[in-house]
Write an enzyme that holds these catalytic residues in place. Structure first.
Site, PDB file in Angstrom:
ATOM      1  N   GLU A 414       0.932  -1.210   0.076  1.00 47.71           N
ATOM      2  CA  GLU A 414      -0.222  -0.007  -0.019  1.00 47.71           C
ATOM      3  C   GLU A 414       1.069   1.203  -0.091  1.00 47.71           C
ATOM      4  OE1 GLU A 414      -2.964   0.471   3.165  1.00 47.71           O
ATOM      5  OE2 GLU A 414      -3.751  -1.463   2.949  1.00 47.71           O
TER       6      GLU A 414
HETATM    7  C1  NOJ Z   1      -4.412   1.314   5.523  1.00 45.78           C
HETATM    8  C2  NOJ Z   1      -5.530   0.388   5.213  1.00 45.78           C
HETATM    9  O1  NOJ Z   1      -4.846  -0.934   5.079  1.00 45.78           O
HETATM   10  C3  NOJ Z   1      -6.423   0.688   4.072  1.00 45.78           C
HETATM   11  O2  NOJ Z   1      -7.701  -0.097   3.996  1.00 45.78           O
HETATM   12  C4  NOJ Z   1      -6.633   2.174   4.175  1.00 45.78           C
HETATM   13  O3  NOJ Z   1      -7.741   2.606   2.926  1.00 45.78           O
HETATM   14  C5  NOJ Z   1      -5.497   2.976   4.028  1.00 45.78           C
HETATM   15  N1  NOJ Z   1      -4.644   2.658   5.188  1.00 45.78           N
HETATM   16  C6  NOJ Z   1      -5.658   4.483   3.809  1.00 45.78           C
HETATM   17  O4  NOJ Z   1      -6.147   4.922   5.251  1.00 45.78           O
END
Ligand code: NOJ
Length: 570
Positions: A414
């Site tokens: 991410e």
């Molecule tokens: C981490 C989380 O895993 C994800 O679901 C979320 O959208 C992002 N942070 C942004 O807050």
């Protein structure tokens, strides 16, 4: 993430502290400002991500059971504007459409999560398996593979079956380890011939801290000072068990990898010449990423967590540390249970030492760390309150992973930036800047020797952003949530990310600047499409509500008029 009030205090503190610290801080070290033109190693995997509850919708369709997020979001006052993920992006019904967006981006992989209660409605596999849920993920996986997109599948992205919360207290209870293992085993059995990259947990830090300590997330418990540590303890054991299940029962046949996705902000000492600040910053990262990574790579919690929480527990008159301990057998069972490390990273904080009072009433995960978080008011913060763009922190975090955990194989699972709902602007120049700079820092980290194999932009679509509802948009694609068809529109960052992917990096300054210019040019036509959308919704309302109502009223009126005429005749 840091509570909001604390962030505001930090802002003020920062103005005072950082301005004086900035003079001492060597901004040129680690090439903060210089951009590195070059390419990624051949075979580097480019992707985008999502999670089930945030995008699927269809919360009660086709035999799905309730998750803790279904229940939590339906309680008044928990989510901004009391929004829910009931329909979200309707991703459940839009598999083909969304895969074509991925094709458009030329993604190598797509990271998504499987909803546990969609497959196993009560969470207990022996009770019932929902074949329609299985079919949904089969369809998604098959479609991805037909389009040469590798599925990277998360088994737990926060949507615990509600029954397990009610019956056992969720992650406070050790029985989750077996229930989760059974569910994971089912996924390996049904999808493992096609899925080769498994992530057990997404961001367990949030599950533990926001779910069981602050209560901002489902299940909303505020068990300060103990709840987060106990939840994390069970999650780490559950992760290890699932890894062993795969290792002993499936690996030889399926030849896949099992990892975990950990989130971590980088913590930089406010004053790099102050030993106390250096230690506080190290503690910040150890209490964040190290809390989970250290047991998984080295078999036990970071020494600094054991020391700080242990000492405070004694001061609080407790007989044992609030941080649970692993037995020697558990340590060796947990150690080494990671084929790759998923890293989720968004932002950075400055850290300074701050001793907290150790009274029992004030005990919490946050006060256990004895530090204060600060931000530089000059850092851009286009969206979420906690998310400042500090690209150089990414390189430092990746280097920390390399040195602390023996240079494991890393997938960035991410990374991205949001904008506030108010900006319905598709020309997201600031997101282009964020991606450009963060991806570049990742490239520098690879040159430093960090073993990063892939990158996942977060996220493919705008979606339900947990307690923030739909007010924060992380998507490369804009989703019009006002329209019941939830149409997707490309933001300018789609064009820019696509170029990075097709060039596998940044060829030279002229080209990269060209990409950016072109991306921003083309987005204005998409903006017009979006601007036309209220008209479409208006037309829909006319055909679906106004026309039938007018027809019914006309028939009624004609009938009354006819009766009136007949009566007059008689
Ligand atoms: C981490 C989380 O895993 C994800 O679901 C979320 O959208 C992002 N942070 C942004 O807050």
């Amino acid at each position: 993430m840091l509570p909001r009030c604390a962030v505001s205090v930090c802002h003020v503190l920062m103005l005072v502290l950082c301005l004086s610290a900035a003079e001492d801080f060597d901004w040129t070290k680690n090439d903060h400002s210089s951009f590195y033109y070059g390419t990624f190693p051949a075979g580097f995997s480019w992707g985008a991500g999502s999670s089930a509850y945030q995008t699927e919708g269809a919360w009660d369709k086709d035999g799905k059971g309730l998750s803790i997020w279904d229940v939590f979001s339906h309680k008044k006052g928990k989510i901004q504007l009391n929004e829910t993920g009931d329909s979200s992006c309707e991703g459940y019904y839009k598999v083909k459409d969304d895969v074509s967006l991925m094709k458009e981006l030329k993604l190598n992989h797509y990271r998504f999560s499987i909803s546990w209660p969609r497959l196993v409605p009560t969470g207990i596999k022996s009770e019932h398996i929902n074949e329609k849920g299985i079919q949904h993920y089969e369809q998604l996986i098959d479609h991805l593979l037909e389009n040469n997109i590798t599925p990277i599948v998360t088994l737990y992205h926060w949507d615990l079956p509600q029954v397990l919360q009610e019956k056992y207290g969720g992650w406070q209870n050790i029985s989750m380890v077996n229930h989760f293992n059974e569910f994971a085993n089912l996924c390996f059995e049904r999808f493992g011939n096609r899925v080769k990259h498994w992530i057990t947990f997404n961001n367990p830090w949030s599950v533990a801290v926001e779910g069981y300590e602050t209560g901002e997330h489902a299940p909303g418990l505020k068990l300060r000072g103990t709840g987060a540590y106990r939840a994390a303890h069970h999650i780490i054991k559950a992760h290890a068990k699932v890894w062993h299940t795969y290792d002993t029962q499936w690996r030889a046949k399926q030849k896949g990898l099992v990892g975990i996705s950990l989130s971590g902000d980088w913590g930089e000492p406010v004053d790099i010449s102050n030993q106390k600040d250096i230690e506080a910053a190290e503690r910040y990262v150890q209490f964040y990423l190290g809390w989970f990574a250290t047991p998984i790579f080295h078999g036990d919690y970071p020494q600094v967590m054991k020391d700080f929480i242990g000492r405070k527990s004694v001061q609080q008159g407790l007989g044992a540390s609030r941080l649970p301990a692993f037995s020697p057998q558990e340590k060796s069972y947990i150690k080494g249970t990671c084929d790759f490390l998923g890293v989720g990273h968004f932002t950075t904080r400055y850290i300074t030492q701050k001793t907290n009072p150790s009274g029992r009433s004030s005990s919490s995960y946050f006060s256990d760390r004895d530090l204060a978080e600060l931000v530089d008011p000059r850092w851009p913060d286009p969206g979420s309150e906690w998310l400042y763009s500090v690209p150089w922190g990414f390189r430092r975090l990746l280097n920390f992973v390399k040195t602390q955990y023996g240079n494991p194989m890393v997938y960035v699972t991410e990374n991205g930036v949001s904008e506030k709902m108010l900006c319905t602007e598709l020309c997201d120049d600031w997101r282009i800047q964020y991606y450009k700079d963060y991806i570049n820092e990742m490239l520098k980290a690879i040159k430093d020797g960090v073993n990063v194999k892939g990158y996942t932009a977060w996220s493919l679509l705008d979606k339900f952003e947990w307690d923030e509802g739909y007010s924060e948009r992380f998507g490369l694609y804009y989703v019009d949530f006002r329209n019941k068809n939830k149409p997707r529109y490309p933001k300018a960052s789609v064009q820019f990310y696509k170029r990075i992917i097709s060039s596998n990096g940044f060829p030279n300054q002229r080209e990269v600047e060209n990409w950016r210019r072109k991306a921003v040019e083309t987005c204005s036509s998409s903006n017009q499409l979006l601007a036309a959308d209220p008209l479409t919704s208006h037309m829909e309302m006319v055909t679906e509500i106004v026309v039938p109502t007018v027809c019914t009223l006309s028939i009624l009126l004609s009938a009354i008029f006819l009766m009136f005429l007949l009566r007059r005749r008689n």
